[in-house]
Design an enzyme around this catalytic site. Structure first.
Site, PDB file in Angstrom:
ATOM      1  CD  GLU A 135      -3.254   1.869  12.590  1.00 37.51           C
ATOM      2  OE1 GLU A 135      -2.938   1.190  11.599  1.00 37.51           O
ATOM      3  OE2 GLU A 135      -4.368   2.404  12.744  1.00 37.51           O
ATOM      4  CB  THR A 186      -5.504   2.902   9.272  1.00 41.03           C
ATOM      5  OG1 THR A 186      -4.433   2.002   9.523  1.00 41.03           O
ATOM      6  CG2 THR A 186      -5.216   4.230   9.918  1.00 41.03           C
ATOM      7  CG  HIS A 203       3.620  -7.471   9.745  1.00 36.81           C
ATOM      8  ND1 HIS A 203       4.204  -7.505  10.981  1.00 36.81           N
ATOM      9  CD2 HIS A 203       2.558  -6.638   9.859  1.00 36.81           C
ATOM     10  CE1 HIS A 203       3.535  -6.736  11.805  1.00 36.81           C
ATOM     11  NE2 HIS A 203       2.534  -6.172  11.144  1.00 36.81           N
ATOM     12  CG  HIS A 209      -1.934  -3.702  14.667  1.00 37.40           C
ATOM     13  ND1 HIS A 209      -1.316  -2.555  14.239  1.00 37.40           N
ATOM     14  CD2 HIS A 209      -1.902  -4.562  13.607  1.00 37.40           C
ATOM     15  CE1 HIS A 209      -0.951  -2.694  12.982  1.00 37.40           C
ATOM     16  NE2 HIS A 209      -1.294  -3.915  12.579  1.00 37.40           N
ATOM     17  CB  CYS A 227      -0.895  -0.003   1.236  1.00 39.52           C
ATOM     18  SG  CYS A 227       0.048   0.144   2.743  1.00 39.52           S
ATOM     19  CB  CYS A 231       1.107   5.173   7.159  1.00 37.30           C
ATOM     20  SG  CYS A 231      -0.207   5.507   5.985  1.00 37.30           S
ATOM     21  CG  ASN A 267      -4.055  -6.124   7.754  1.00 42.17           C
ATOM     22  OD1 ASN A 267      -5.184  -6.224   8.232  1.00 42.17           O
ATOM     23  ND2 ASN A 267      -3.203  -5.180   8.102  1.00 42.17           N
ATOM     24  CB  SER A 311       0.929 -10.214   7.387  1.00 43.40           C
ATOM     25  OG  SER A 311      -0.065  -9.275   7.091  1.00 43.40           O
ATOM     26  CG  HIS A 368       2.761  -0.780  12.153  1.00 41.05           C
ATOM     27  ND1 HIS A 368       1.695  -1.032  11.340  1.00 41.05           N
ATOM     28  CD2 HIS A 368       3.525  -1.898  12.132  1.00 41.05           C
ATOM     29  CE1 HIS A 368       1.813  -2.264  10.845  1.00 41.05           C
ATOM     30  NE2 HIS A 368       2.928  -2.806  11.298  1.00 41.05           N
TER      31      HIS A 368
HETATM   32 FE1  F3S Z   1      -1.093   1.199   4.300  1.00 44.17          FE
HETATM   33 FE2  F3S Z   1      -1.115   3.395   5.645  1.00 44.17          FE
HETATM   34 FE3  F3S Z   1      -3.334   2.415   4.780  1.00 44.17          FE
HETATM   35  S1  F3S Z   1       0.216   1.708   5.960  1.00 44.17           S
HETATM   36  S2  F3S Z   1      -3.000   0.247   4.750  1.00 44.17           S
HETATM   37  S3  F3S Z   1      -1.742   3.189   3.559  1.00 44.17           S
HETATM   38  S4  F3S Z   1      -2.959   3.237   6.754  1.00 44.17           S
END
Ligand code: F3S
Length: 683
Positions: free
Chosen positions: A128, A165, A44, A126, A12, A98, A223, A221, A76
């Site tokens: 974050e 997020t 990760h 987590h 991402c 991010c 996710n 991971s 994070h």
């Molecule tokens: Fe990636 Fe930032 Fe969204 S790390 S998943 S762009 S919150």
């Protein structure tokens, strides 16, 4: 064997930004001979971590390990306290949190600054969430299920609810609804980043159609595991692999199945490419048709794939992205709204990254999810991988173009007066600010400007300087020009002798002014009525609409003479005279003139009657002036009316005698009764 790769597969924006920058920072640190650490594994994915380590980036489990060195904060994010500690102990701190996570930090810090509580929906373990909790100044309640809502204390009522997020939107909806049941007026801010959800949706769409589905990513991971689960529900032949070599052989047989590939946010492009290449490299060719099909797939993949090593600048995903829409700063494009937060709107513009519009740059305030809107690319990359968009720029550009066009054509443009400023007014012309100097506000100078605020007005552009974003406009000039145009148009329509409609505007001692639609004409008092004694107010009322006759036009002097009485029939005083003055009627009237044989008495304008000398008194008089004077008011009796000869005979004496019948006393002059009646003169 059609092979499809989900568009959002892989890194991402936040992860890509962190990995790219971390690699550059580590390489710069090597040159400076400064050890470089990331606080925890950067992402990760141990393959990426290993590669970064080869590039000089080590992993520190605590800040103390990086004392005096360079320290990278991963995407994070960390708590405020950890960040401060890092700054105090490391020689250089690179915060690669991010931007979406950073914004979450800002939101909770700002809301909780007075000690107000925060509820975070997400996984308390987590990083974050741990980091975000560390930016809250009041109580923090972290929950991750509907059940946990029950455990919220009463004081949570004043909290702001935010979330991780990467939370699923459906989970947010469920939990926020449950929280609302307990605290109906609780404040909330959905802080979900659309990237994860978008990846999930795309993968699910692919999984619905695919016969086989490959999810590439770390098995550690959370996710990536969620991504795998959601695909496995829709496609029973779904596998999760970290490397291409893990793909089972039965997946690599040639069939007509669609094969879908997606990857978690921590999966680098080169790993994804490895899987795609591997799947294209199928050995068993069953027929010439299949061979052709395979060749086609290979060529298609080859278009997107790259022969270079993963560490090379141009990655597989970059090439895939290259095949997508190209954009440049200043370009106007259409995009679909995919996420709306309080501060900004995320728009899919068909580019490798979605674009962001700040609320202040959004003109269409009612924009909804799924809407297609027109946006301008302000920055293809803001340095953090975001495409920055604006709607306002488009509107502004259009507004400036219109302003320039109107300025050049010396035409008017509508604006709305917004506020009083020093020396005049500030108006908005389709979002562009225009200054109206006080002297240009109205045809008659006024310094009382507040009443104009909120009004819409036609404006004439006097000056523009687009570079300085300066527009000077005049309301007064527009009004005067408009009046002049109306005047000319009105004059062109007027014809002497015509009867036109007009509005009575004001009275003067000498007449009344009538607005004929842009020009005023005068009805002189002598043309108001046949009765000269009447004033304008006796005949007309202000703002009354009337018909008037144009008596004369003088364009040079701009004078229009109007007539009202000309539209009415002149009354003839002798009409119905016998009905108006029947014999025997007693009237009080004025003597208007004397003659040797009697006195003329005005009954009404244009109708005088004669009172013969013999009818003036009860006694005989020698001269008329012995008994009467002009202007004297007397009672007279009508004794004869001749309409044809226009003669009326009057008698003061008979009026006196009639009065005497009701009188008991002596009548003066009764002893005199001798008189003779001379012929009455014609008028
Ligand atoms: Fe990636 Fe930032 Fe969204 S790390 S998943 S762009 S919150």
């Amino acid at each position: 064997m059609p092979l499809y790769v989900a568009p959002s597969a892989g890194f991402c924006m936040g992860v890509k930004n962190a990995v790219t920058k971390a690699r550059d920072i580590a390489s710069a640190c090597i040159e400076e001979e400064l050890p470089c650490f990331s606080l925890g594994e950067l992402i990760h994915n141990h393959f990426v971590v290993e590669k970064l380590s080869e590039g000089g980036l080590k992993v520190a489990q605590s800040i103390d390990e990086a004392m005096g060195c360079a320290l990278i904060i991963r995407s994070h994010g960390v708590s405020e306290a950890v960040l401060e500690e890092a700054k105090s102990k490391a020689r250089a701190v690179y915060d690669l949190t991010c931007p979406f996570v950073k914004r979450l930090h800002d939101v909770v810090k700002s809301y909780s600054s007075g000690g107000k509580p925060i509820i975070i929906i997400g996984d308390e373990k987590h990083p974050e969430i741990i980091g975000t909790a560390g930016w809250c100044e009041g109580e923090v309640y972290i929950l991750n299920s509907l059940e946990e809502v029950k455990s919220l204390p009463e004081q949570a009522e004043n909290a702001l609810v935010v979330c991780q997020t990467t939370l699923q939107p459906s989970k947010w909806d469920e939990i926020i609804a449950e929280i609302r049941k307990r605290f109906p007026s609780i404040k909330e801010k959905n802080t979900i980043c659309s990237a994860t959800h978008k990846r999930q949706l795309e993968a699910q769409e692919l999984a619905k159609k695919a016969g086989r589905m490959i999810v590439v990513g770390s098995k550690k991971s959370a996710n990536t595991l969620k991504l795998y689960d959601s695909c496995a529900k829709l496609c029973k032949n779904t596998i999760l692999v970290e490397r291409a070599e893990e793909i089972p052989s039965h997946f690599r047989t040639l069939t007509w199945d669609i094969i879908g590939i997606t990857a978690g946010a921590s999966t680098p492009d080169w790993l994804l490419k490895e899987v795609v290449d591997n799947m294209n490299d199928i050995e068993r060719i069953e027929s010439p048709e299949m061979e052709a099909q395979l060749e086609g797939s290979k060529q298609a993949a080859a278009k997107a794939a790259v022969k270079e090593e993963p560490s090379e600048e141009k990655s597989f995903m970059d090439q895939v992205a290259d095949s997508m829409k190209r954009i440049r700063n200043g370009q106007t494009v259409q995009g679909k709204v995919v996420q709306i937060t309080e501060d900004e709107v995320c728009v899919n513009i068909g580019y490798k990254s979605d674009g962001l519009i700040k609320r202040s740059e959004l003109v269409d305030k009612d924009v909804a999810l799924g809407d297609t809107i027109e946006v301008e690319i302000v920055k293809v990359n803001d340095g953090e991988g975001n495409v920055i968009l604006s709607q306002r720029n488009i509107i502004n550009r259009k507004a400036w173009a219109e302003i320039k066009e109107k300025f050049e054509a010396a035409e008017y443009i509508e604006g709305e007066i917004k506020e009083v400023v020093k020396g005049g007014l500030l108006a908005s012309i389709n979002g562009v600010r225009a200054f109206i100097p006080m002297s240009q506000v109205a045809p008659r100078f006024t310094d009382k400007l507040q009443p104009f605020v909120g009004q819409k007005a036609m404006l004439k552009i006097l000056e523009i300087d687009e570079a300085k974003k300066r527009v000077v406009a005049s309301r007064k000039a527009a009004i005067i020009e408009k009046q002049q145009q109306e005047k000319e148009a009105a004059w062109a329509k007027l014809q002497e002798g015509e009867v036109v409609k007009g509005i009575v505007r004001r009275f003067a001692a000498f007449g009344a002014f009538v607005d004929l639609g842009g020009v005023d004409g005068l009805i002189h008092i002598s043309d108001l009525s046949w009765n000269r004694t009447l004033t304008p107010a006796d005949v007309l009322t202000i703002n009354e609409e009337i018909d008037v006759k144009i008596l004369s036009l003088d364009p040079e002097k701009e004078r229009i003479q109007l007539g009202l009485k000309q539209l009415t029939t002149r009354p003839r005083p002798w009409d119905n005279i016998e009905e108006k003055y029947p014999i025997g009627t007693i009237l009080t009237r004025k003597v208007v003139r004397l003659s040797d044989f009697g006195a003329f008495i005005e009954l009404e304008p244009g109708v005088d009657g004669l009172c013969h000398i013999s009818q003036i008194s009860l006694h005989r008089i020698n001269k008329v002036e012995d008994a009467l004077q002009p202007g004297q008011e007397v009672n007279v009796k009508v004794i004869a009316v001749d309409p044809e000869k226009k003669r009326i005979s009057l008698s003061i004496r008979e009026a006196l005698e009639d009065a005497a019948e009701d009188y008991d006393g002596e009548i003066p002059g009764e002893e005199f009764g001798d008189y003779s009646e001379p012929e009455q003169d014609e008028e």
